[in-house]
Write a protein that holds these residues in place. Structure first.
Motif, mmCIF file in Angstrom:
data_model
loop_
_atom_site.group_PDB
_atom_site.id
_atom_site.type_symbol
_atom_site.label_atom_id
_atom_site.label_comp_id
_atom_site.label_asym_id
_atom_site.label_seq_id
_atom_site.Cartn_x
_atom_site.Cartn_y
_atom_site.Cartn_z
ATOM 1 N N ILE A 251 -2.175 5.847 8.769
ATOM 2 C CA ILE A 251 -3.223 4.899 9.118
ATOM 3 C C ILE A 251 -4.407 5.153 8.199
ATOM 4 O O ILE A 251 -4.707 6.300 7.842
ATOM 5 C CB ILE A 251 -3.612 5.027 10.603
ATOM 6 N N GLY A 252 -5.057 4.086 7.756
ATOM 7 C CA GLY A 252 -6.171 4.274 6.837
ATOM 8 C C GLY A 252 -6.864 2.977 6.485
ATOM 9 O O GLY A 252 -6.394 1.879 6.795
ATOM 10 N N ASP A 253 -8.004 3.129 5.840
ATOM 11 C CA ASP A 253 -8.808 2.010 5.363
ATOM 12 C C ASP A 253 -8.582 1.893 3.859
ATOM 13 O O ASP A 253 -9.259 2.538 3.065
ATOM 14 C CB ASP A 253 -10.284 2.261 5.691
ATOM 15 N N TRP A 254 -7.582 1.096 3.486
ATOM 16 C CA TRP A 254 -7.153 0.986 2.096
ATOM 17 C C TRP A 254 -6.892 2.382 1.546
ATOM 18 O O TRP A 254 -6.168 3.157 2.177
ATOM 19 C CB TRP A 254 -8.136 0.153 1.277
ATOM 20 N N ALA A 255 -7.476 2.766 0.418
ATOM 21 C CA ALA A 255 -7.117 4.056 -0.184
ATOM 22 C C ALA A 255 -8.131 5.149 0.113
ATOM 23 O O ALA A 255 -8.114 6.198 -0.532
ATOM 24 C CB ALA A 255 -6.954 3.899 -1.693
ATOM 25 N N ALA A 256 -9.012 4.924 1.069
ATOM 26 C CA ALA A 256 -9.996 5.953 1.415
ATOM 27 C C ALA A 256 -9.288 7.252 1.802
ATOM 28 O O ALA A 256 -8.390 7.257 2.640
ATOM 29 C CB ALA A 256 -10.879 5.470 2.561
ATOM 30 N N GLY A 257 -9.687 8.345 1.165
ATOM 31 C CA GLY A 257 -9.139 9.653 1.495
ATOM 32 C C GLY A 257 -7.834 10.004 0.812
ATOM 33 O O GLY A 257 -7.331 11.111 0.985
ATOM 34 N N ILE A 258 -7.267 9.097 0.043
ATOM 35 C CA ILE A 258 -6.021 9.390 -0.671
ATOM 36 C C ILE A 258 -6.361 10.020 -2.021
ATOM 37 O O ILE A 258 -7.075 9.420 -2.841
ATOM 38 C CB ILE A 258 -5.184 8.108 -0.877
ATOM 39 N N ASP A 259 -5.855 11.230 -2.258
ATOM 40 C CA ASP A 259 -6.153 11.910 -3.522
ATOM 41 C C ASP A 259 -4.933 12.050 -4.421
ATOM 42 O O ASP A 259 -5.013 12.634 -5.495
ATOM 43 C CB ASP A 259 -6.786 13.280 -3.264
ATOM 44 N N GLN A 260 -3.815 11.508 -4.003
ATOM 45 C CA GLN A 260 -2.605 11.521 -4.829
ATOM 46 C C GLN A 260 -2.664 10.390 -5.847
ATOM 47 O O GLN A 260 -3.345 9.376 -5.646
ATOM 48 C CB GLN A 260 -1.372 11.351 -3.932
ATOM 49 N N ARG A 261 -1.951 10.563 -6.946
ATOM 50 C CA ARG A 261 -1.806 9.494 -7.935
ATOM 51 C C ARG A 261 -0.367 8.994 -7.928
ATOM 52 O O ARG A 261 0.561 9.755 -7.640
ATOM 53 C CB ARG A 261 -2.202 9.970 -9.337
ATOM 54 N N PHE A 262 -0.200 7.711 -8.258
ATOM 55 C CA PHE A 262 1.102 7.047 -8.129
ATOM 56 C C PHE A 262 1.461 6.309 -9.412
ATOM 57 O O PHE A 262 0.592 5.872 -10.172
ATOM 58 C CB PHE A 262 1.053 6.046 -6.967
ATOM 59 N N ASP A 263 2.775 6.139 -9.604
ATOM 60 C CA ASP A 263 3.256 5.324 -10.726
ATOM 61 C C ASP A 263 3.029 3.840 -10.467
ATOM 62 O O ASP A 263 2.781 3.073 -11.394
ATOM 63 C CB ASP A 263 4.756 5.561 -10.947
ATOM 64 N N LEU A 264 3.132 3.446 -9.192
ATOM 65 C CA LEU A 264 3.030 2.036 -8.834
ATOM 66 C C LEU A 264 2.224 1.903 -7.551
ATOM 67 O O LEU A 264 2.522 2.563 -6.549
ATOM 68 C CB LEU A 264 4.426 1.440 -8.620
ATOM 69 N N VAL A 265 1.200 1.061 -7.593
ATOM 70 C CA VAL A 265 0.443 0.705 -6.396
ATOM 71 C C VAL A 265 0.676 -0.770 -6.112
ATOM 72 O O VAL A 265 0.500 -1.622 -6.998
ATOM 73 C CB VAL A 265 -1.065 0.979 -6.569
ATOM 74 N N LEU A 266 1.080 -1.083 -4.908
ATOM 75 C CA LEU A 266 1.315 -2.456 -4.471
ATOM 76 C C LEU A 266 0.316 -2.799 -3.377
ATOM 77 O O LEU A 266 -0.027 -1.957 -2.555
ATOM 78 C CB LEU A 266 2.734 -2.615 -3.917
ATOM 79 N N ALA A 267 -0.158 -4.042 -3.365
ATOM 80 C CA ALA A 267 -1.064 -4.456 -2.292
ATOM 81 C C ALA A 267 -0.996 -5.968 -2.105
ATOM 82 O O ALA A 267 -1.047 -6.724 -3.074
ATOM 83 C CB ALA A 267 -2.503 -4.048 -2.610
ATOM 84 N N ASN A 268 -0.858 -6.352 -0.851
ATOM 85 C CA ASN A 268 -0.978 -7.758 -0.460
ATOM 86 C C ASN A 268 -2.099 -7.838 0.579
ATOM 87 O O ASN A 268 -1.847 -7.900 1.781
ATOM 88 C CB ASN A 268 0.342 -8.282 0.118
ATOM 89 N N PRO A 269 -3.352 -7.807 0.111
ATOM 90 C CA PRO A 269 -4.471 -7.770 1.053
ATOM 91 C C PRO A 269 -4.751 -9.143 1.647
ATOM 92 O O PRO A 269 -4.254 -10.164 1.143
ATOM 93 C CB PRO A 269 -5.635 -7.313 0.165
ATOM 94 N N PRO A 270 -5.543 -9.200 2.700
ATOM 95 C CA PRO A 270 -6.014 -10.507 3.168
ATOM 96 C C PRO A 270 -6.782 -11.202 2.036
ATOM 97 O O PRO A 270 -7.577 -10.565 1.342
ATOM 98 C CB PRO A 270 -6.960 -10.140 4.321
#
Length: 277
Positions: free
Chosen positions: A169-188
């Motif tokens: 559970i979270g508010d978008w990426a707040a508090g995430i410190d990992q890095r990723f090869d791919l970020v996907l998002a379908n926001p409002p």
């Protein structure tokens, strides 16, 4: 029993009635009939049309005539190569969102990304479709809704990929410190004053649909977070409304990111691929 009691007759009558509330009345009728029978739509069409229409069909039809989405009635929706359980409180995945997976496949090919982040995962649609595409990948799905995350976890387990999918559970990426090869998002991305079809407005969660007066509120939060979320050479793919390409591209440029536009099958702007310059 006369023909009036058979599935094929009930389907014809239902399709006529559904024409007032659906752009695909015959398909809706077939999906409801198959669900009432406990068979696939293909099985219905290939061998069950002359079977008696089950009593449960009438109640399902009544719900659809009240604009309740098919996916909520049947509890399922096909997306990319997977079938997802869906229900009230989560956004129903749309075929247009498959544009994001198509763009990721075009970029990464069969090798795929190693790590994936799905912001606003809902029932797990984008993340689980990507993990099904690339068996070597792992991913994290984030959502602000406990209802959505419960459904996403259940979908991951049912698909046999729960060991490769984490959810938080979270508010978008707040508090995430990992890095990723791919970020996907379908926001409002719908403006608050925009009128929506009754199927959507009455039943789907408004917090997953509306994003301020211009529909851009959540992009203003997500886009500045992207550079710290990506490994070198990583990409983010964002779904957009058909009129938002220019505005979201401008936000990405402000974040020192390049942007490439992708169109959906209807030829409308649907996704932006973003990468750090």
């Amino acid at each position: 029993m006369g023909d009036d009691g058979l599935a094929r007759s009930a389907l014809a009558s239902a399709a006529t009635a559904l024409a007032a509330v659906s752009a695909s009345p015959r398909l809706d009728a077939e999906l409801l009939m198959a669900h009432a029978m406990g068979v696939s739509r293909e099985s219905l069409l290939l061998g069950q049309l002359d079977a008696p229409a089950p009593p449960a069909f009438a109640a399902l039809l009544t719900r659809r005539l009240a604009h309740e989405p098919i996916a909520y009635i049947t509890g399922a929706r096909a997306f990319w190569t997977i079938d997802l359980a869906v229900g009230p409180g989560v956004l129903i995945p749309r075929p247009d969102s498959e544009t994001l997976i198509e763009a990721a496949v075009a970029h990464f090919g069969a090798t795929g990304p190693g790590t994936i982040l799905d912001l606003g995962t809902g029932p797990g649609s984008l993340l689980l479709a990507a993990l099904a595409e690339w068996p070597g990948a792992t991913g994290l799905g984030v959502d602000q809704s406990d209802t959505a995350l419960t459904m996403a976890r259940a979908n991951a387990d049912r698909l046999g990929i729960g060991n490769r999918a984490a959810f938080a559970i979270g508010d978008w990426a707040a508090g995430i410190d990992q890095r990723f090869d791919l970020v996907l998002a379908n926001p409002p991305y719908i403006a608050t004053a925009e009128q929506l079809p009754a199927d959507v407005a009455r039943y789907e969660p408004h917090e997953a649909l509306f994003a301020g007066a211009d529909g851009l509120d959540d992009y203003r939060i997500i886009v500045p977070q992207l550079p710290r979320l990506l490994v070198p050479g990583g990409i983010a793919i964002l779904e957009i409304g058909h009129s938002q390409a220019g505005a979201v591209t401008a936000l990405l440029r402000d974040a020192a990111m390049g942007a490439t536009l992708r169109h959906d099958l209807g030829g409308r702007p649907r996704a932006i691929i973003a990468a750090c310059d």
